[in-house]
Design an enzyme around this catalytic site. Structure first.
Site, PDB file in Angstrom:
ATOM      1  CB  CYS A  94       9.839  15.174 -41.971  1.00 32.57           C
ATOM      2  SG  CYS A  94      11.353  16.204 -42.006  1.00 32.57           S
ATOM      3  CD  GLU A  98      11.356  12.107 -40.225  1.00 36.05           C
ATOM      4  OE1 GLU A  98      11.339  11.458 -41.290  1.00 36.05           O
ATOM      5  OE2 GLU A  98      11.516  13.344 -40.186  1.00 36.05           O
ATOM      6  CE  LYS A 119       9.766  11.937 -44.770  1.00 37.71           C
ATOM      7  NZ  LYS A 119      11.099  12.153 -44.155  1.00 37.71           N
TER       8      LYS A 119
END
Length: 506
Positions: free
Chosen positions: A182, A54, A147
């Site tokens: 993440c 990322e 995300k």
């Protein structure tokens, strides 16, 4: 190239350091060049899929439009995007490999256009997302994921969809992947919904993870999450150890890690493994572990900065004696939630010598907690249940969640564990959402190998979220150094975190 009937596929994840350059454009060019060199390297030639971290290849200054998978776009010959997206598409096509990258995506917004997001459309008419992009072997974009759970200052510049993306794609080698980014790993949507509701068995995970002691360092969380869900996980992390970021790996659920590394210096490294397909019978074979020997001094990782978990301050804990040698079903309870601890800890040869008396040694606390007065790395609220033994620098609770630095006194294992066991009954999930995972860590910032402990759940936790689960974890072989040995459970609170943002206030 793996075929649908083959028992494994060949995967790679890249830990990658940040690109250098005097401007955002130069840094993006440098990162893209590095990604392409890796994709075109001899090491990658036989891989089926490769994953990059990322937050490395671009920034808002070089943000790109990203086509949706349904649009059937191949940027290599439809160059309507930032140059790096075109170049990576061409590299994927040239090598005939699936490639996953993470980018800053831009989208036009305003009256009648743009996605439904929590943030209003900026006056510029452009909004940004933290986005995964998946290319197939022909360089075509086949999946995109934006995300859902942003990290701290990301909320000041990135948008979040009101309805979270649930992104999956199916490969020509017969495996369907889900992917997220993440911080998403610590939330139910989309991470757990992919596993629980969509039955996805293989997960792709670009990350720029900030490690936290004692429960949430990078490899520790990755292996624990993969183990608890019994899914394959391909995790690619950025590499900035002094900034708390390092730790990439390939994991095979209850079989543990196939290949994982953490680094003390910024590093670019490809890690590969043959990953068993979950719908095939495949024997990973017995792993050969080194014969245990009590050691006063063992290798330690000290070059990785970490956050400290301030949640432990509200845990019910008990400090163990500096020279304790045994625990016999000792109980610690927090508001009716109880954990039981047993241990045997003989003196290490040389542990009572004059020399060792000058060395530092960790103190230990045993702990229990169940409640929602906690956060994940002080970003979002959580509801968690934990039974844990963890290391501290001294007798104070404030010293827990730290390691001894490289400078100063040498650190010794004055005692070693021949037995260590934790038992707890974990409450039923009030909202049908719960994940109970092992959380272990040794002095090299690696989880204790799954072959070195025994994990039991009665009844199986994943299939019985509405029931109380008796969980135990115990060492199967002796262990010299232990930083964390725990059962860590996430109950996925629905309590809102508004992050001091005007548009998210009730």
């Amino acid at each position: 190239v793996s075929q649908p009937g083959d028992p494994t596929y060949y995967a790679g994840v890249v830990e990658h350091k940040e690109a250098e350059g005097t401007s955002p454009r130069l840094r993006t060019t440098a990162a893209s060049d590095s990604f392409q060199q890796i994709i075109n390297s001899e090491e990658v030639r036989d891989l089926d899929i490769i994953v990059f971290p990322e937050h490395l290849i671009n920034s808002q200054a070089t943000a790109t439009f990203v086509p949706h998978g349904a649009q059937n776009v191949t940027p290599c010959y439809q160059p309507d995007y930032e140059l790096f997206l075109v170049e990576i598409s061409c590299a994927a096509r040239s090598q005939g490999i699936y490639v996953v990258i993470n980018v800053v995506e831009k989208e036009l917004c305003g009256v009648g256009q743009g996605s439904d997001t929590y943030t209003p459309c900026p006056v510029t008419g452009v909004r940004y997302f933290n986005t995964n992009v998946v290319f197939d072997r022909s360089g075509r974009v086949i999946s995109r994921y934006r995300k859902t759970h942003l990290w701290r200052n990301e909320y000041n510049s990135m948008s979040v969809l009101r309805q979270p993306d649930v992104s999956m794609f199916t490969t020509d080698f017969g495996v369907t992947f889900g992917h997220f980014i993440c911080f998403d790993m610590l939330f139910y949507e989309p991470a757990m919904s992919l596993v629980q509701e969509h039955r996805v068995t293989d997960i792709i995970y670009p990350t720029y993870w900030f490690s936290e002691l004692p429960f949430l360092t990078a490899l520790q969380l990755q292996e624990g999450w993969s183990f608890a869900n019994n899914v394959n996980l391909l995790a690619a992390d950025a590499s900035k150890p002094e900034g708390k970021t390092t730790g990439s790996g390939i994991y095979a659920g209850r079989a543990g890690r196939l290949n994982a590394e953490i680094f003390e210096q910024p590093t670019t490294r490809l890690l590969t493994a043959r990953v068993p397909k979950r719908d095939r019978q495949y024997d990973l074979g017995n792993r050969v572990e080194a014969l245990f020997t009590p050691q006063l001094i063992t290798p330690r990782v000290t070059g990785v900065a970490t956050y400290k978990d301030y949640n432990v301050d509200v845990f019910e804990t008990r400090l163990l004696a500096e020279d304790f040698v045994e625990l016999n079903k000792d109980r610690v309870c927090h508001k009716g939630f109880c954990c039981e601890f047993s241990a045997k800890r003989p003196l290490t040869p040389g542990g009572d010598s004059t020399t060792s008396a000058e060395m530092a040694a960790y103190r230990y606390r045993i702990a229990a907690y169940y409640g929602d007065e906690t956060t994940v790395i002080r970003v979002d609220r959580t509801e968690q249940a934990t039974c844990a033994l963890f290391a501290c620098l001294d007798a104070s609770i404030q010293s827990c969640g730290y390691i001894f630095p490289a400078t100063g006194r040498q650190v010794a294992n004055k005692h070693y564990f021949t037995e260590l066991a934790i038992n707890g009954s974990f409450p039923a999930a009030p909202r049908g959402r719960r994940l109970i995972m092992p959380s272990t860590l040794d002095g090299q910032f690696r989880p204790i190998s799954v072959g070195k402990y025994i994990w039991e759940e009665q009844p199986p936790a994943a299939a019985n979220v509405d029931k109380e689960i008796a969980v135990s974890i115990k060492l199967a072989v002796p262990q010299n150094d232990v930083l964390t040995f725990a059962i860590w459970s996430n109950y996925y609170t629905e309590l809102e975190s508004t992050h001091n943002l005007d548009h998210m206030q009730p």
